[in-house]
Design an enzyme around this catalytic site. Structure first.
Site, short mmCIF file in Angstrom:
data_model
loop_
_atom_site.label_atom_id
_atom_site.label_comp_id
_atom_site.label_asym_id
_atom_site.label_seq_id
_atom_site.Cartn_x
_atom_site.Cartn_y
_atom_site.Cartn_z
N GLU A 1 12.52 -35.15 20.84
CA GLU A 1 13.21 -35.26 22.13
C GLU A 1 13.28 -36.71 22.58
OE1 GLU A 1 13.12 -33.54 26.72
OE2 GLU A 1 11.83 -32.65 25.20
N LYS B 1 5.68 -23.40 20.14
CA LYS B 1 5.96 -24.84 20.14
C LYS B 1 4.89 -25.55 20.94
CE LYS B 1 9.48 -26.67 22.46
NZ LYS B 1 8.80 -27.63 23.38
N SER C 1 10.59 -25.42 30.30
CA SER C 1 11.65 -25.92 31.19
C SER C 1 12.01 -24.90 32.25
CB SER C 1 12.89 -26.29 30.37
OG SER C 1 13.27 -25.23 29.50
N ASP D 1 7.31 -21.71 24.12
CA ASP D 1 6.52 -22.89 24.45
C ASP D 1 5.09 -22.52 24.81
OD1 ASP D 1 7.79 -25.33 24.11
OD2 ASP D 1 8.82 -25.24 26.05
N GLU E 1 3.33 -29.55 22.11
CA GLU E 1 3.69 -30.95 22.30
C GLU E 1 2.52 -31.86 21.95
OE1 GLU E 1 5.09 -31.67 26.24
OE2 GLU E 1 6.53 -30.02 26.21
#
Length: 264
Positions: A181, A112, A46, A84, A114
């Site tokens: 999320e 992390k 982010s 991330d 995704e």
């Protein structure tokens, strides 16, 4: 604050104690969070949007994440620090291991990633090589072009059932945290109850074991807009330390997120 480990978060889940987490990107804010005993910090991709002014997270590089991971670790030596894995930095298990090693050397305790069950072999390879993994499901921002925007995931039964199956498969592959999320609270409840590992939510109701916010949203300083699931804690307190303390208190007491900040 004493050193936080994954065992502390597992104990929280087992005892039914909720915990708060936040993104962080530099030493000063990391120090602020540590002063308020924030147990978990995430150096999120982010940063591409809130620090670099990009339209999405895709341009963020491993080098970007490593730089900010070093900064956050300097300010918060005791938090459990997640980093991330940026877009296309874990396209293969081998590539994931190489890039994860860079982030672990920068000070991360966990990476992390995704994605769903297609990551099973990647998660296995990482954990077998001593890299703890947080599996991010639901709205995965790196897939914004596949989703056609930032949209709630898991509303229909088929998609919801697949997400539950993915969470369990990734846990069984070795993931030690699941992050959800922008999913309906009812689905987040199913996954939280099904998983033995801690589940962290953002835009997933208050039924998860932990909550996370982008720090810029927590302080109401995001440049573009405030997501429905976020809350400006600085507006209520007028002081950043008090804002962090209030956020932590409301998460731990299950007051946040309330219905106004929950996706049905």
């Amino acid at each position: 604050m004493k050193k936080v480990t994954i065992n502390d978060l597992i104990k929280c889940k087992q005892e039914g104690r909720k915990f708060a987490t936040s993104t962080a990107y530099d030493a000063s804010f990391a120090q602020l969070f540590e002063s308020q005993d924030m147990p978990v910090l995430l150096v999120g991709d982010s940063l591409g949007m809130v620090l670099q002014g990009r339209n999405d997270t895709l341009p963020v590089t491993v080098e970007d994440i490593a730089y900010h991971t070093r900064s956050v670790r300097a300010g918060s030596p005791n938090c459990l620090l997640m980093a991330d894995m940026p877009f296309m930095s874990y396209a293969t298990p081998e590539q994931a291991c190489e890039n994860a090693a860079t982030l672990m050397r920068a000070g991360a305790n966990m990476v992390k990633i995704e994605g769903g069950s297609w990551l099973i072999e990647t998660v296995k390879m990482l954990t077998e090589r001593a890299v703890p993994v947080c599996a991010h499901l639901g709205l995965t921002p790196q897939s914004v072009n596949i989703f056609g925007g930032y949209k709630v995931q898991g509303r229909d039964n088929e998609q919801a059932d697949k997400m539950v199956a993915d969470a369990l498969a990734l846990q069984n592959a070795g993931a030690q945290i699941v992050l959800l999320e922008c999913v309906p609270a009812s689905l987040a409840k199913r996954i939280t109850e099904a998983c033995d590992v801690p589940v962290i939510g953002i835009g997933a109701g208050n039924v998860t074991d932990g909550q996370i916010l982008v720090m810029h949203d927590m302080f109401g300083i995001s440049a573009n807009y405030m997501p429905k699931f976020s809350k400006n804690f600085l507006a209520e307190t007028g002081d950043m330390r008090k804002a962090v303390a209030l956020y932590k208190e409301e998460v731990e007491s299950a007051l946040f997120p309330d219905d106004a900040h929950t996706i049905a």
